[in-house]
Scaffold this motif. Structure first.
Motif: not given
Lengths: 413, 251
Positions: A352-354, A356-365, A371-372, B54, B77, B80-81, B88, B92, B94, B110
């Motif tokens: 989940d944290s990975a 959330a991290y990717l989404r926080s960069r603008g990447i949709d769920a 990707l994961l 979050r 997301e 972010a856009c 953080f 994390v 990955i 974006r």
């Protein structure tokens, strides 16, 4: 009578056989009728229930069905089977298709007896000492799309002489026809220092029942590198038995299962170290989602005298849904005292944290999730050495490769 | 008077059903740098995560407007856009997803959001190389998995690198300075200062005054027990450094 459809199908099939064939195969059929399909009461079949197959009627495919949408892999030679029958038109390596002698000795279990009774010709690859198969051999098992429920049973063999080497890809891909039952047995014999790269790919659709069994014996210093991939939607069970008979033999059996919703995938592997200085590596990963069941049982046996054995088994599973089930069982039996045997099995969820991290960069769920998943699967796919095959697999898995990104990674490295 | 870019009004938020933010208000205008300070457990990181969206951080009351939009209803997301970036506290790892994969996907997300086309490979590479220099990261490291095998300092610099590449309008940095040696701290500060502009705003969540020697804040807010208990100019940070947080807890 139980299993009556099978005896009826056999009667029709037997009419085409010589007297001696009819009686040899008839004895195997009798054995099948006596033993039946393996039962859930047997430890090896606890999670895979074949009993529904006993009540179904599968005819033998009559007409030869053509198949147009053949997906080939660059640089390979091909053998094509449609509904279990050899398709010479689409095969470029017909010399490796062949009939195997009918099995006389009573089969060890019902399933093998069923296969022996009906067995049709299949792959028969025999290489002499030091012979090298230049192009990988792509063996395709396809369906014709016939709406009737049909079955096919095939026997295959790979025999590599001392120092010989080959790459073989077995691909099981069905169309959207009626229900299917297919059994396949493959015997592999690797001579001293021979090398086989084997890929078993399964992309069956729902409605397919696929049961495969591979038995491999490795002589001194022989090397087997196998990859088992299950990404289909059917009901599948694979037995993969490897015996390291000669000193210094080396077996790698890796696998990825990412079945479609409602699919059932069962991998039973058994690696027997029967001689000293053997090495085995087994790395299976599973991505199991909605209403899907995956079974993995990995048995490793180190026999007395198989000293200096070096064996490692790793199983990792990702459960993507509450309605997913994984039964993963490592099973080690060690009867020698100077050996190195490691094993580990995990079942977890997507990080989940990975996510959330990717989404926080603008990447949709959805993209983040894929990707994961790709990252999880890639460790297994990295074992595919042949680049066009790797692309073929990633295509089917919907892991589009990004050559541009690869070039970028190359550029910064 | 210019309108606030970020406007937080009476924000209440829970984590695992426990109320952490208990009525928090402040506003940030474009061009400003705000530092949020406070003792452990005061709600600093919760605020950062609520703003970034979050999962598990639930705003139960109050409002957060970003450029006049209700930020709390947007998916992370989408935030972010829209230009919100969270650095953080614990980046994390990955494995299997390379930094370049993440960066390319993030840039293109974006661009797509704004109706643009995907970035050209050569432009992407030139941009990455240019930005990596600022934070002294060898571009080679970017072919590896996200933060995979990175040291603590490298992870924080990688956060700043992502920020420099994505050029957000609102930068929220959650204790990016924690655990850094002085050289790494300067690099992080350089990165933040590079992006400082009249169009952008920064919220620095920090436990220590040290970062503020390198990134001068316009405002300092002290958070305690889920509320802002004191706001002031940069001199407030100096005062906290001398007196500690004890006197606030008592107040």
């Amino acid at each position: 009578m139980k299993l009556q459809p099978y005896s009826e199908a056999f009667e029709r099939f037997a009419a085409t056989l010589s007297d001696s064939e009819r009686s040899t195969r008839g004895r195997q059929l009798q054995r099948f009728l006596t033993l039946g399909f393996p039962s859930k009461r047997e430890e090896d079949w606890r999670y895979t229930d074949l009993s529904p197959l006993a009540d179904k009627t599968f005819g033998l495919a009559n007409e030869f069905g053509a198949r147009a949408d053949l997906k080939t892999i660059d640089g390979t030679e091909r053998l094509v089977f449609v509904d279990g029958r050899f398709d010479p038109t689409h095969s470029s390596a017909a010399q490796f298709h062949g009939e195997l002698p009918t099995i006389e000795t009573p089969a060890a279990d019902g399933l093998l007896a069923l296969n022996a009774a009906f067995a049709a010709s299949g792959l028969n690859l025999q290489l002499a000492a030091n012979e090298h198969l230049d192009a990988p051999l792509h063996v395709l098992f396809l369906g014709s799309g016939d709406a009737a429920a049909t079955m096919s049973h095939q026997r295959h063999r790979i025999v590599l002489g001392a120092g010989a080497s080959a790459t073989v890809i077995l691909e099981f891909a069905r169309d959207s026809g009626g229900e299917r039952l297919a059994t396949h047995t493959l015997d592999i014999e690797l001579g001293a220092n021979a090398q086989l790269r084997l890929h078993r790919l399964q992309f069956e659709r729902a409605g397919a029942n696929l049961l495969t069994r591979i038995d491999a014996r490795l002589a001194r210093d022989a090397r087997l590198k196998a990859l088992c991939l299950d990404a289909g939607g059917g009901f599948t069970r694979h037995d993969f038995n490897v015996s390291l008979d000669g000193a210094g033999a080396d077996a790698e059996v890796h696998g990825l299962y990412a079945p479609q919703p409602r699919a059932h995938v069962d991998n039973h592997t058994r690696i027997v170290h029967a001689a000293p200085h053997g090495r085995s590596r087994e790395h299976f990963r599973g991505i199991v989602g909605e209403r899907t069941r995956a079974v993995f049982s990995g048995k490793v046996v180190v026999q007395p005298g198989a000293q200096k054995t070096d064996s490692e088994q790793r199983i990792a599973n990702l459960l993507l849904s509450k309605h997913a089930e994984v039964n993963a069982k490592p099973d080690l039996e060690i009867y020698a005292d100077d050996v190195k045997c490691a094993h580990g099995a995990t079942v977890g969820q997507l990080d989940d944290s990975a996510l959330a991290y990717l989404r926080s960069r603008g990447i949709d769920a959805a993209t983040a999730k894929s990707l994961l998943l790709r990252a999880f699967a890639i460790e297994i796919l990295d074992h595919v050495g042949y680049a066009p095959l790797r692309r073929h697999i990633e295509d089917i898995l919907n892991f589009p490769d990004d050559p541009e990104l690869d070039a970028l990674i190359e550029a910064v490295s | 008077m210019s309108k606030a870019m970020l406007n937080i009004k009476d924000l209440h938020a829970t984590v695992d059903g426990k109320e952490i933010l208990k009525g928090l208000s402040f506003e940030v205008k474009a061009g400003e740098v705000h530092a949020i300070m406070g003792p452990n457990g005061s709600g600093k990181s919760t605020l950062a995560h609520v703003l970034a969206g979050r999962e598990g951080y639930v705003a139960t009351a109050g409002e957060v407007e970003f450029d006049g939009k209700d930020l709390l209803t947007l998916e992370p997301e989408v935030r972010a856009c829209e230009g919100v970036f969270l650095g953080f506290q614990y980046p994390v790892e990955i494995p299997g997803v390379s930094n370049l994969t993440l960066l390319k996907a993030a840039i293109n997300a974006r661009r797509k959001y704004r109706g643009g086309s995907e970035i050209e490979a050569s432009d992407f590479l030139a941009w990455i190389r240019d930005r990596a220099k600022i934070v002294k990261i060898d571009p080679k490291m970017l072919s590896r998995g996200v933060n995979e095998g990175f040291s603590g300092g490298e992870k924080k610099r990688n956060e700043i690198l992502q920020m420099l590449i994505l050029e957000p309008r609102l930068m929220i940095l959650d204790e990016t300075d924690s655990g850094l040696d002085i050289d790494a701290l300067k690099i992080v500060a350089d990165g933040i200062n590079t992006l400082r502009s009249p169009e952008r705003a920064t919220v620095l969540v920090t436990h220590y005054q040290r970062l503020l020697d390198y990134v001068q804040p316009d405002f300092v807010h002290v958070l305690a027990r889920g509320r802002i208990v004191k706001s002031g100019g940069p001199e407030l940070a100096q005062e906290l450094e001398q007196k500690g947080y004890g006197w606030l807890e008592a107040a």
